[in-house]
Design a protein around this motif. Structure first.
Motif, PDB file in Angstrom:
ATOM      1  N   ALA A 174       0.854  -1.180   0.000  1.00 49.62           N
ATOM      2  CA  ALA A 174       0.000   0.000   0.000  1.00 49.62           C
ATOM      3  C   ALA A 174       0.890   1.230   0.000  1.00 49.62           C
ATOM      4  CB  ALA A 174      -0.922   0.024   1.217  1.00 49.62           C
ATOM      5  N   GLY A 175       0.440   2.270  -0.708  1.00 43.59           N
ATOM      6  CA  GLY A 175       1.174   3.521  -0.765  1.00 43.59           C
ATOM      7  C   GLY A 175       0.236   4.704  -0.663  1.00 43.59           C
ATOM      8  N   LEU A 176       0.687   5.772  -0.007  1.00 44.34           N
ATOM      9  CA  LEU A 176      -0.132   6.972   0.164  1.00 44.34           C
ATOM     10  C   LEU A 176       0.788   8.183   0.106  1.00 44.34           C
ATOM     11  CD1 LEU A 176      -3.013   8.075   0.844  1.00 44.34           C
ATOM     12  CD2 LEU A 176      -2.294   8.025   3.256  1.00 44.34           C
ATOM     13  N   ARG A 177       0.342   9.221  -0.606  1.00 44.62           N
ATOM     14  CA  ARG A 177       1.145  10.436  -0.731  1.00 44.62           C
ATOM     15  C   ARG A 177       0.225  11.646  -0.800  1.00 44.62           C
ATOM     16  NH1 ARG A 177       6.541  11.790  -3.847  1.00 44.62           N
ATOM     17  NH2 ARG A 177       6.243  13.959  -4.440  1.00 44.62           N
ATOM     18  N   ARG A 178       0.639  12.701  -0.109  1.00 43.72           N
ATOM     19  CA  ARG A 178      -0.074  13.975  -0.172  1.00 43.72           C
ATOM     20  C   ARG A 178       0.875  15.046  -0.688  1.00 43.72           C
ATOM     21  NH1 ARG A 178      -4.470  16.877  -1.368  1.00 43.72           N
ATOM     22  NH2 ARG A 178      -4.174  19.015  -0.607  1.00 43.72           N
ATOM     23  N   ASP A 179       0.534  15.604  -1.862  1.00 41.51           N
ATOM     24  CA  ASP A 179       1.294  16.698  -2.450  1.00 41.51           C
ATOM     25  C   ASP A 179       0.571  18.004  -2.185  1.00 41.51           C
ATOM     26  OD1 ASP A 179       3.619  15.844  -4.640  1.00 41.51           O
ATOM     27  OD2 ASP A 179       2.192  14.233  -4.220  1.00 41.51           O
ATOM     28  N   SER A 180       1.265  18.941  -1.587  1.00 37.58           N
ATOM     29  CA  SER A 180       0.729  20.283  -1.347  1.00 37.58           C
ATOM     30  C   SER A 180       1.551  21.274  -2.155  1.00 37.58           C
ATOM     31  CB  SER A 180       0.790  20.640   0.139  1.00 37.58           C
ATOM     32  OG  SER A 180       0.044  19.724   0.915  1.00 37.58           O
ATOM     33  N   ALA A 181       0.867  22.204  -2.836  1.00 38.90           N
ATOM     34  CA  ALA A 181       1.548  23.111  -3.751  1.00 38.90           C
ATOM     35  C   ALA A 181       1.109  24.543  -3.530  1.00 38.90           C
ATOM     36  CB  ALA A 181       1.271  22.694  -5.195  1.00 38.90           C
ATOM     37  N   ASP A 182       1.938  25.476  -4.029  1.00 34.61           N
ATOM     38  CA  ASP A 182       1.633  26.899  -3.904  1.00 34.61           C
ATOM     39  C   ASP A 182       0.437  27.314  -4.748  1.00 34.61           C
ATOM     40  OD1 ASP A 182       3.745  27.224  -2.226  1.00 34.61           O
ATOM     41  OD2 ASP A 182       5.089  28.120  -3.702  1.00 34.61           O
ATOM     42  N   ASP A 183       0.357  26.787  -5.975  1.00 36.70           N
ATOM     43  CA  ASP A 183      -0.511  27.404  -6.981  1.00 36.70           C
ATOM     44  C   ASP A 183      -1.633  26.507  -7.493  1.00 36.70           C
ATOM     45  OD1 ASP A 183       1.022  29.909  -7.160  1.00 36.70           O
ATOM     46  OD2 ASP A 183       2.587  28.591  -7.907  1.00 36.70           O
ATOM     47  N   TYR A 184      -1.821  25.335  -6.912  1.00 33.88           N
ATOM     48  CA  TYR A 184      -3.009  24.534  -7.200  1.00 33.88           C
ATOM     49  C   TYR A 184      -3.365  23.784  -5.929  1.00 33.88           C
ATOM     50  CZ  TYR A 184       0.089  20.473  -7.760  1.00 33.88           C
ATOM     51  OH  TYR A 184       1.009  19.484  -7.548  1.00 33.88           O
ATOM     52  N   ASP A 185      -4.482  23.096  -5.940  1.00 36.68           N
ATOM     53  CA  ASP A 185      -5.022  22.536  -4.703  1.00 36.68           C
ATOM     54  C   ASP A 185      -4.252  21.341  -4.155  1.00 36.68           C
ATOM     55  OD1 ASP A 185      -6.977  24.439  -4.621  1.00 36.68           O
ATOM     56  OD2 ASP A 185      -8.486  23.199  -5.631  1.00 36.68           O
ATOM     57  N   GLY A 186      -3.260  20.860  -4.896  1.00 35.73           N
ATOM     58  CA  GLY A 186      -2.557  19.676  -4.439  1.00 35.73           C
ATOM     59  C   GLY A 186      -3.336  18.414  -4.774  1.00 35.73           C
ATOM     60  N   PHE A 187      -2.815  17.286  -4.310  1.00 38.73           N
ATOM     61  CA  PHE A 187      -3.472  16.016  -4.638  1.00 38.73           C
ATOM     62  C   PHE A 187      -3.034  14.949  -3.638  1.00 38.73           C
ATOM     63  CE2 PHE A 187      -4.393  12.138  -7.030  1.00 38.73           C
ATOM     64  CZ  PHE A 187      -5.610  12.455  -7.601  1.00 38.73           C
ATOM     65  N   THR A 188      -3.975  14.056  -3.292  1.00 38.10           N
ATOM     66  CA  THR A 188      -3.678  12.881  -2.470  1.00 38.10           C
ATOM     67  C   THR A 188      -3.803  11.643  -3.346  1.00 38.10           C
ATOM     68  OG1 THR A 188      -4.524  13.941  -0.466  1.00 38.10           O
ATOM     69  CG2 THR A 188      -4.331  11.541  -0.456  1.00 38.10           C
ATOM     70  N   SER A 189      -2.739  10.907  -3.488  1.00 41.62           N
ATOM     71  CA  SER A 189      -2.733   9.720  -4.344  1.00 41.62           C
ATOM     72  C   SER A 189      -2.476   8.474  -3.504  1.00 41.62           C
ATOM     73  CB  SER A 189      -1.673   9.857  -5.441  1.00 41.62           C
ATOM     74  OG  SER A 189      -0.425  10.219  -4.884  1.00 41.62           O
ATOM     75  N   TRP A 190      -2.971   7.354  -3.993  1.00 41.83           N
ATOM     76  CA  TRP A 190      -2.805   6.087  -3.281  1.00 41.83           C
ATOM     77  C   TRP A 190      -2.677   4.936  -4.279  1.00 41.83           C
ATOM     78  CZ3 TRP A 190      -6.446   2.433  -4.497  1.00 41.83           C
ATOM     79  CH2 TRP A 190      -7.664   2.895  -5.020  1.00 41.83           C
ATOM     80  N   ARG A 191      -2.155   3.841  -3.793  1.00 40.42           N
ATOM     81  CA  ARG A 191      -2.090   2.625  -4.592  1.00 40.42           C
ATOM     82  C   ARG A 191      -2.093   1.414  -3.671  1.00 40.42           C
ATOM     83  NH1 ARG A 191       1.584   1.253  -9.928  1.00 40.42           N
ATOM     84  NH2 ARG A 191       0.768  -0.845 -10.270  1.00 40.42           N
ATOM     85  N   LEU A 192      -2.869   0.386  -4.028  1.00 36.25           N
ATOM     86  CA  LEU A 192      -2.937  -0.886  -3.324  1.00 36.25           C
ATOM     87  C   LEU A 192      -2.588  -2.000  -4.303  1.00 36.25           C
ATOM     88  CD1 LEU A 192      -6.320  -0.426  -1.397  1.00 36.25           C
ATOM     89  CD2 LEU A 192      -4.006  -0.129  -0.470  1.00 36.25           C
ATOM     90  N   GLY A 193      -1.865  -2.995  -3.830  1.00 28.29           N
ATOM     91  CA  GLY A 193      -1.505  -4.087  -4.715  1.00 28.29           C
ATOM     92  C   GLY A 193      -1.339  -5.393  -3.972  1.00 28.29           C
ATOM     93  N   THR A 194      -1.482  -6.474  -4.710  1.00 30.53           N
ATOM     94  CA  THR A 194      -1.316  -7.804  -4.117  1.00 30.53           C
ATOM     95  C   THR A 194      -0.746  -8.758  -5.154  1.00 30.53           C
ATOM     96  OG1 THR A 194      -2.454  -9.613  -2.964  1.00 30.53           O
ATOM     97  CG2 THR A 194      -3.662  -8.529  -4.725  1.00 30.53           C
ATOM     98  N   VAL A 195       0.043  -9.718  -4.671  1.00 28.88           N
ATOM     99  CA  VAL A 195       0.605 -10.778  -5.503  1.00 28.88           C
ATOM    100  C   VAL A 195       0.356 -12.106  -4.800  1.00 28.88           C
ATOM    101  CG1 VAL A 195       2.669 -11.734  -6.581  1.00 28.88           C
ATOM    102  CG2 VAL A 195       2.404  -9.252  -6.400  1.00 28.88           C
ATOM    103  N   LEU A 196      -0.227 -13.053  -5.508  1.00 33.40           N
ATOM    104  CA  LEU A 196      -0.512 -14.381  -4.971  1.00 33.40           C
ATOM    105  C   LEU A 196       0.335 -15.399  -5.708  1.00 33.40           C
ATOM    106  CD1 LEU A 196      -2.142 -16.338  -3.185  1.00 33.40           C
ATOM    107  CD2 LEU A 196      -3.870 -16.406  -5.022  1.00 33.40           C
ATOM    108  N   ALA A 197       1.227 -16.071  -4.976  1.00 34.97           N
ATOM    109  CA  ALA A 197       2.055 -17.118  -5.558  1.00 34.97           C
ATOM    110  C   ALA A 197       1.295 -18.439  -5.565  1.00 34.97           C
ATOM    111  CB  ALA A 197       3.352 -17.266  -4.774  1.00 34.97           C
TER     112      ALA A 197
END
Length: 650
Positions: free
Chosen positions: A393-416
Motif C-alpha cells: 500500500a502507498g499513500l502520498r499527499r502533495d501540497s503546492a503553492d498554486d493549485y489545490d494539491g493532490f492525495t494519491s494512493w495505490r494498493l496491490g497484491t501478488v498471490l504465488a
C-alpha cells in the motif's frame, strides 16, 4: 466504450497462463531486485505491477544507442519519434498522454519544467553511463508525485565495481550515414572510496525525415552532434555512505518542419544534473535514513532564419530548473503477527520549479516567467501474509503553492501459486499530473493567458494479471507466459477553452487493453520473446480515438548464443494503424479530423563476438528492411543503417 474481440477475450487471456501448466513444478528463477516500484528493494516476483528491466547487458547485446531505441519494444508503450537520432520522441504508456510518464535519474525526477506540458523528450539521452532502466507501468504518483499517471521510468547510472581499484571501459563504432560513436570511462573502489568518470559522444549526418511521398521533399538530412559526461565520487563505511554525482548532456541537431523541409532550422538542448546523497543505517541496520539534494537545469534553444523556402524566422529559448530536497527512510519491520518480511518506507520531498521561456513569431510570442514550490509526504508499506500472499500500500499527499494539491494512493497484491508455477497480481490506484507553469502563467501575445486556477489532471487505474512458467523443452521454465489487463480513466484533462483565450479542465479520456507476453527457452543457446499490446484509448467527450495510440503493437526478439563468444540479437517491431489529428497529404496540405497512419514494421539486428574476455566486436543493423513507415504523420522512420564497433573492459 466500444470493446473489440480482444477485450472480450481478456478473461480467457488472463486465465491461459494458469490453464496450461497444471502439472508444472515450482518456479526456480533467480530473484531480481526492483527498487523503482516500491522504494524498497524487492524481488520482482513480489511486485504488484507490470515491470520491465533492461540491464547493461541488454543495452549492449541489442545495440541500443539512445533511450528511445531501448524503450521502443517495452510492452504497453508506443514510441513516436519525429525523425531520426536526437529528434523529438514521445512515449504513450497504456493509452495515456505523452506528458503522463515520469522519468527519473537515480530516483530524481528530470522532466523539463520548461516544456509547455511537462512531457519528456526520449530522443535526447545516450546510454553509455546507464547501468539499467527500470520501467514500471501503471499509476506511480503515490511514490513519486506529479506526472506518473501512465508509468515511471528510472535511469540508473553505472557504479564503480566493488574491490577493483581501476577499471577502464569504452566503446568505439562507426558506420553509414556518417555516424561515429564513442565512450570512454574509468571506475574503481579503494579503501571505502569509489569513483566513476564517463564521457560519450555521437555524431551522424542522419537521414531525411520527410516522407518521399511528399511532393516537396528535398531529401535533406538532419544531423546530430551529441555529447554527455558523468562523474561520481563517494565513500562508504559500514552502513553509512556519501556520494556526489554530476551529469552533463548536450545535443546540437538539425530539425525539419512539416510539411516543408527547412535547410537552416537547428536546435541546441542541454541539461545539467547534480546531486548529493548521504545514507546511514540505524539500530543495526533496521532503519535506513538518507538525505538527498538535487538540481536539474535544462536549456533549449531553437533557431531558424529566413531562407529561400520560407521568410519566417524562429528564435526560441527555454530555461527550466528543478531543485529537489528529499528525506527518505526504510524500516525493516520483520514479522508482525501473521505478517512476515514487512517493510515501511516514508519521507518528505520538497521541490522548487522555475521557468523562463520565450518562443514563437512576433505577434504570436509565447512567454513564461514563473516559479512554484511543492511539498509532499509519502509512505509505503508492504508485507507477506502467510506463505504466498504479498500485500502493498502507498499513500502520498502533495501540497503546492498554486493549485489545490493532490492525495494519491495505490494498493496491490501478488498471490504465488507454486503448485502450477504461477503468480497472480492485481493493483489499483490514483495518480495526477500538476498543471505546468506554462499552463498556469504562460502568455501568447495579448490574447492568451494561462489559468492559475487550474486543477491537477487525475486518474484512476487498475490492472490484473497472471504469469506462469511452462514445463517445456525438458526444463521447468522452458517457457513463460503472461497476460495483464489494464484500465485507466483520466479526468480534468487540460485543454483550450472555446475562445482559445485560456485553458480549462474540460477533457476526459479512458483507455483499456491487454499486455500479452511469451518467452521461450527451447535450447540452451536460444531465448526468444514475443510481446503483443492491444490498446483502445478514447476521448470520453467526443468518443473519438486518441491520437497516436495504435490498437496493436507487436514486438519480437531473441538472444541467440551458439557459442560462449557469439551473441546474435534480432528484433522486430510492428505498429498497427495509428490515429492522428495532425495529418498532411502528398502536396503538404493539412487534413482535418482524425486520420490513420499506415502500419509499419522495423527489423533490427545486432551481432557480437567476444574476441577476448576484455574485448568484444559487434555489428548493429537498424531498419534492415528500409521501411518508410511514419510513426508521426509527416516524419518517416530513419532509413537502413549499419554500424561496426568494438567495446572493451580492462
Amino acid at each position: 466504450m466500444r470493446l473489440n474481440h480482444a477485450f472480450r477475450a481478456a478473461p480467457f487471456a488472463l486465465a491461459l497462463p494458469l490453464l496450461l501448466p497444471t502439472f508444472a513444478t515450482a518456479q526456480q528463477a533467480i530473484p531480481e531486485t526492483i527498487v523503482t516500484a516500491t522504494r524498497i528493494p524487492t524481488e520482482a516476483e513480489r511486485v504488484p505491477a507490470a515491470i520491465t528491466v533492461l540491464t547493461r547487458q541488454d543495452i549492449e547485446e541489442r545495440g541500443y544507442q539512445t533511450l528511445s531505441e531501448a524503450l521502443a519494444t517495452v510492452p504497453g508503450m508506443n514510441l513516436v519519434q519525429a525523425g531520426g537520432l536526437g529528434q523529438q520522441a514521445s512515449i504513450f504508456v497504456r493509452g495515456t498522454a505523452s506528458r503522463h510518464v515520469l522519468v527519473l535519474l537515480d530516483g530524481v525526477p528530470v522532466n523539463d519544467p520548461s516544456e509547455p506540458n511537462g512531457a519528456f523528450n526520449f530522443g535526447n539521452e545516450l546510454l553509455g553511463d546507464i547501468e539499467r532502466i527500470e520501467v514500471v507501468r501503471g499509476p506511480g504518483s503515490s511514490l513519486y508525485g506529479s506526472g506518473a499517471i501512465g508509468g515511471v521510468i528510472n535511469l540508473v547510472t553505472r557504479r564503480a565495481p566493488a574491490g577493483v581499484p581501476l577499471q577502464v571501459f569504452g566503446d568505439l563504432a562507426g558506420g553509414s550515414q556518417g555516424t561515429a560513436r564513442g565512450a570512454l570511462g574509468a571506475a574503481g573502489s579503494l579503501q571505502g572510496w569509489n569513483y566513476l568518470v564517463v564521457g560519450q559522444g555521437l555524431t551522424t549526418q542522419g537521414s531525411d525525415a520527410t516522407p518521399r511521398r511528399m511532393n516537396n521533399d528535398t531529401k535533406e538530412t538532419e544531423s546530430l552532434r551529441a555529447g554527455a559526461g558523468t562523474a561520481r565520487f563517494g565513500w562508504a563505511g559500514g552502513s553509512t555512505s556519501v556520494e556526489g554525482l554530476l551529469r552533463w548532456r548536450e545535443n546540437r541537431l538539425e530539425l525539419d518542419n512539416v510539411p516543408n523541409d527547412d535547410p537552416n532550422y537547428e536546435g541546441n538542448d542541454r541539461r545539467w544534473f547534480g546531486q548529493l546523497r548521504a545514507e546511514t543505517g540505524l539500530f543495526d541496520g533496521i532503519w535506513t535514513t538518507g538525505l538527498r539534494a538535487a538540481v536539474t537545469e535544462d536549456r533549449r534553444r531553437y533557431l531558424n532564419l529566413p531562407d529561400s523556402r520560407s521568410s519566417a524566422s524562429t528564435d526560441d529559448l527555454y530555461r527550466g530548473q528543478r531543485q529537489t530536497l528529499d528525506w527518505g527512510n526504510r524500516i525493516r519491520l520483520g514479522d508482525l503477527g501473521p505478517f512476515s518480511m514487512a517493510g515501511l518506507a516514508f519521507g518528505v520531498t520538497h521541490e522548487h520549479e522555475s521557468v523562463e521561456a520565450n518562443s514563437g513569431s512576433p505577434g504570436f510570442r509565447t512567454t513564461t516567467d514563473a516559479s512554484a514550490n511543492s511539498t509532499a509526504l509519502h509512505a509505503g508499506l508492504q508485507a507477506r501474509l502467510g506463505p504466498r500472499l504479498d500485500l502493498s500500500a502507498g499513500l502520498r499527499r502533495d501540497s503546492a503553492d498554486d493549485y489545490d494539491g493532490f492525495t494519491s494512493w495505490r494498493l496491490g497484491t501478488v498471490l504465488a501459486l507454486p503448485e502450477v508455477a504461477s503468480r497472480l497480481h492485481a493493483s489499483a490506484g490514483t495518480a495526477f499530473k500538476a498543471p505546468s507553469l506554462y499552463q498556469r502563467f504562460g502568455r501568447i501575445g495579448s490574447f492568451f493567458r494561462g489559468n492559475p486556477n487550474l486543477e491537477a489532471e487525475d486518474s484512476f487505474a487498475w490492472e490484473i494479471g497472471a504469469e506462469t512458467d511452462l514445463p517445456l523443452f525438458g526444463r521447468s521454465d522452458g517457457a513463460t507466459a503472461s497476460a495483464t489487463y489494464f484500465n485507466t480513466r483520466t479526468n480534468n484533462l487540460i485543454n483550450f477553452n472555446r475562445s482559445f483565450s485560456s485553458l480549462e479542465n474540460i477533457e476526459k479520456a479512458s483507455s483499456q487493453g491487454v499486455e500479452l507476453a511469451l518467452t521461450a527457452r527451447p535450447f540452451r543457446w536460444l531465448d526468444a520473446r514475443l510481446g503483443w499490446t492491444i490498446t483502445e484509448a478514447r476521448d470520453e467527450v467526443t468518443d473519438a480515438p486518441l491520437a497516436r495510440r495504435p490498437r496493436n503493437v507487436v514486438s519480437a526478439g531473441a538472444r541467440i548464443a551458439p557459442t560462449d563468444r557469439i551473441v546474435i540479437s534480432p528484433e522486430v517491431l510492428f505498429t498497427g494503424p495509428s490515429p492522428d489529428t495532425a495529418s498532411y497529404d502528398n502536396a503538404g496540405r493539412f487534413i482535418s479530423g482524425v486520420n490513420y497512419n499506415k502500419s509499419g514494421t522495423v527489423l533490427n539486428l545486432t551481432a557480437s563476438y567476444r574476441v577476448t574476455p576484455a574485448i568484444t566486436t559487434y555489428v548493429e543493423g537498424r531498419n534492415l528492411g528500409n521501411s518508410r513507415w511514419e510513426p508521426a504523420n509527416g516524419f518517416v522512420t530513419p532509413g537502413r543503417s549499419l554500424l561496426v564497433g568494438t567495446r572493451f573492459v580492462f
